[in-house]
Design a protein around this motif. Structure first.
Motif, short mmCIF file in Angstrom:
data_model
loop_
_atom_site.label_atom_id
_atom_site.label_comp_id
_atom_site.label_asym_id
_atom_site.label_seq_id
_atom_site.Cartn_x
_atom_site.Cartn_y
_atom_site.Cartn_z
N TRP A 157 0.82 -1.20 0.00
CA TRP A 157 0.00 0.00 0.00
C TRP A 157 0.86 1.26 0.00
O TRP A 157 0.54 2.25 -0.67
CB TRP A 157 -0.94 0.01 1.21
CG TRP A 157 -2.23 -0.70 0.97
CD1 TRP A 157 -2.65 -1.85 1.56
CD2 TRP A 157 -3.26 -0.32 0.06
NE1 TRP A 157 -3.89 -2.22 1.08
CE2 TRP A 157 -4.28 -1.29 0.15
CE3 TRP A 157 -3.42 0.74 -0.84
CZ2 TRP A 157 -5.45 -1.23 -0.60
CZ3 TRP A 157 -4.58 0.81 -1.60
CH2 TRP A 157 -5.58 -0.17 -1.48
N ILE A 158 1.94 1.23 0.77
CA ILE A 158 2.84 2.40 0.81
C ILE A 158 3.45 2.62 -0.57
O ILE A 158 3.55 3.76 -1.05
CB ILE A 158 3.94 2.20 1.87
CG1 ILE A 158 3.32 2.11 3.27
CG2 ILE A 158 4.95 3.34 1.80
CD1 ILE A 158 2.55 3.35 3.69
N GLY A 159 3.85 1.53 -1.23
CA GLY A 159 4.38 1.67 -2.58
C GLY A 159 3.36 2.26 -3.54
O GLY A 159 3.69 3.11 -4.38
N ALA A 160 2.11 1.83 -3.41
CA ALA A 160 1.05 2.37 -4.27
C ALA A 160 0.82 3.85 -4.00
O ALA A 160 0.63 4.64 -4.93
CB ALA A 160 -0.23 1.58 -4.05
N LEU A 161 0.86 4.25 -2.73
CA LEU A 161 0.67 5.67 -2.39
C LEU A 161 1.80 6.53 -2.94
O LEU A 161 1.56 7.62 -3.50
CB LEU A 161 0.56 5.83 -0.88
CG LEU A 161 -0.70 5.26 -0.23
CD1 LEU A 161 -0.62 5.35 1.29
CD2 LEU A 161 -1.95 6.00 -0.72
#
Length: 422
Positions: free
Chosen positions: A280-284
């Motif tokens: 999720w952090i990578g997507a953000l």
């Protein structure tokens, strides 16, 4: 953004393609570095110190490299060396077994990024007409934003949604990510070795050294002009900083770049504390990069309609306000994504604008050195801001690191506003 014609654009597209590969590698490796530090037991202060170490070597070499770009005939070679050093830095991060060695490897990574960036910027400043600088710098920085989109996405996919911080599975995923980063950076080398003509009416790489010398102040032959202009003095950091507006533009560039570094280093830490998985952090982070691509694609149209100064103020105020909010809503991914998109769009406008504003503020023969001074300022920020962020994060948590950098962005906007009024 309208594509350049084949006659004038091939060299730029090759540079943009290589930049996309190398920056994807860089932005894959940097968030993974934070997860490696967490696996080694590091805290927020250590993350700040390692993030600052990334800019130490560039800080002491940027001005010398900028002067070198004004004299060197073959800028392509400098860009190739930068891509190779980036790959070496990624491999060194994999081998690092302590936080101190991670810091050293990060310094190598930062040096590779500086070599690539300063030579690429100098090539655009050298070969692009003044009315095409926004387009050239816009595409170059859009490639950086493309890397800032793809790199974190790849990092998130490789590190997944599970596994404890120091589990063997997480460590194996970190190693895979670092090796992939090294491979992507090396893929830029064959792209850069393709020969392409530079635009007509501008010097070729092979003739750039002589052209730079001529621009630096050779007198015209008798009868060519009614008066003989005095030769320009050699570009120096002090002379460049005395040019009106340059220090203000440098402060803006410094704060914008520092925000990118702090987000990349500390948003994974914010997510880890809140239980948000790496995917999720990578997507953000990728959403932030994608928004910056969009803003840079539309930059020439926006610059045609609005003044560069107005757009820069939007960049500083908009990113400073929007990016302060995601740490507060990190457990609501869609809302955090909306805020990161808004902040990323504003953030993306600023860097190419500061390149153009500084380039057009100084004599043409000083441009390579002026862009190097800008990079020196950026590296000062990349050393000082993570140190400040790490100290703020100690009492306030990792979100405090992001908030402190947002305050600097807004402060830079206020400086420009008050400067105009005065």
């Amino acid at each position: 953004m309208a594509p350049a014609s084949p006659r004038t654009g091939a060299w730029l597209w090759l540079l943009v393609a290589a930049a996309t590969l190398s920056q994807t590698a860089l932005n894959l490796v940097r968030p993974v570095t934070t997860y490696k530090l967490l696996a080694l037991g590091a805290d927020a202060v250590t993350v700040g110190l390692v993030t600052a170490a990334y800019a130490v070597l560039p800080l002491v070499t940027a001005m010398w490299l900028g002067r070198t770009t004004d004299r060197v005939r073959e800028l392509r070679r400098m860009v190739v060396v930068g891509a190779v050093v980036l790959a070496l830095g990624a491999l060194a991060l994999d081998l690092a077994a302590t936080a101190a060695l991670v810091a050293l490897a990060s310094a190598v990574l930062g040096m590779g990024h500086l070599l690539f960036t300063i030579a690429g910027q100098a090539a655009i400043a050298r070969h692009s007409p003044d009315d095409q600088l926004d387009k050239g710098f816009g595409w170059f920085t859009a490639a950086f934003s493309a890397g800032q989109l793809a790199g974190p996405l790849l990092a998130g996919l490789l590190l997944g949604t599970g596994s404890a911080v120091a589990s063997p599975e997480r460590l194996a995923d970190i190693r895979t990510a670092l090796w992939l980063g090294a491979g992507l950076s090396l893929l830029a080398v064959p792209v850069l070795l393709v020969r392409a003509r530079t635009p007509r009416g501008r010097p070729r790489d092979d003739d750039a050294g002589a052209a730079s010398t001529a621009a630096a102040g050779q007198q015209p032959a008798a009868g060519e002009a009614g008066t003989v202009p005095a030769p320009l003095p050699r570009a120096s950091m002090l002379r460049i900083l005395r040019v009106p507006g340059v220090p203000s533009h440098m402060l803006a560039a410094l704060s914008l770049l520092a925000m990118l570094d702090i987000l990349t280093a500390f948003l994974p830490l914010v997510g880890e504390r809140a239980g948000v998985p790496p995917a999720w952090i990578g997507a953000l982070l990728a959403v932030r990069g994608g928004a910056s691509i969009l803003s840079r694609v539309f930059l020439p149209r926006l610059a045609h309609r609005f003044s560069r100064r107005s757009l820069l103020l939007v960049s500083l105020y908009g990113s400073g306000i929007a990016l302060a909010l995601p740490p507060l809503v990190i457990t609501v991914p869609w809302l955090a994504a909306v805020l990161l998109f808004a902040g990323g769009f504003c953030l993306g406008l600023g860097q190419p604008l500061t390149m153009t504003l500084i380039s057009t503020s100084v004599p043409a023969s000083w441009r390579g050195s002026a862009l190097a001074v800008r990079l020196v300022g950026n590296r000062v920020g990349q050393v000082a801001m993570p140190l400040l962020a790490g100290l703020v994060a100690a009492p306030l948590g990792p979100a405090g690191a992001i908030w402190s950098t947002c305050a600097v962005l807004v402060g830079s906007g206020l400086e420009k506003t008050l400067r105009r009024r005065s």
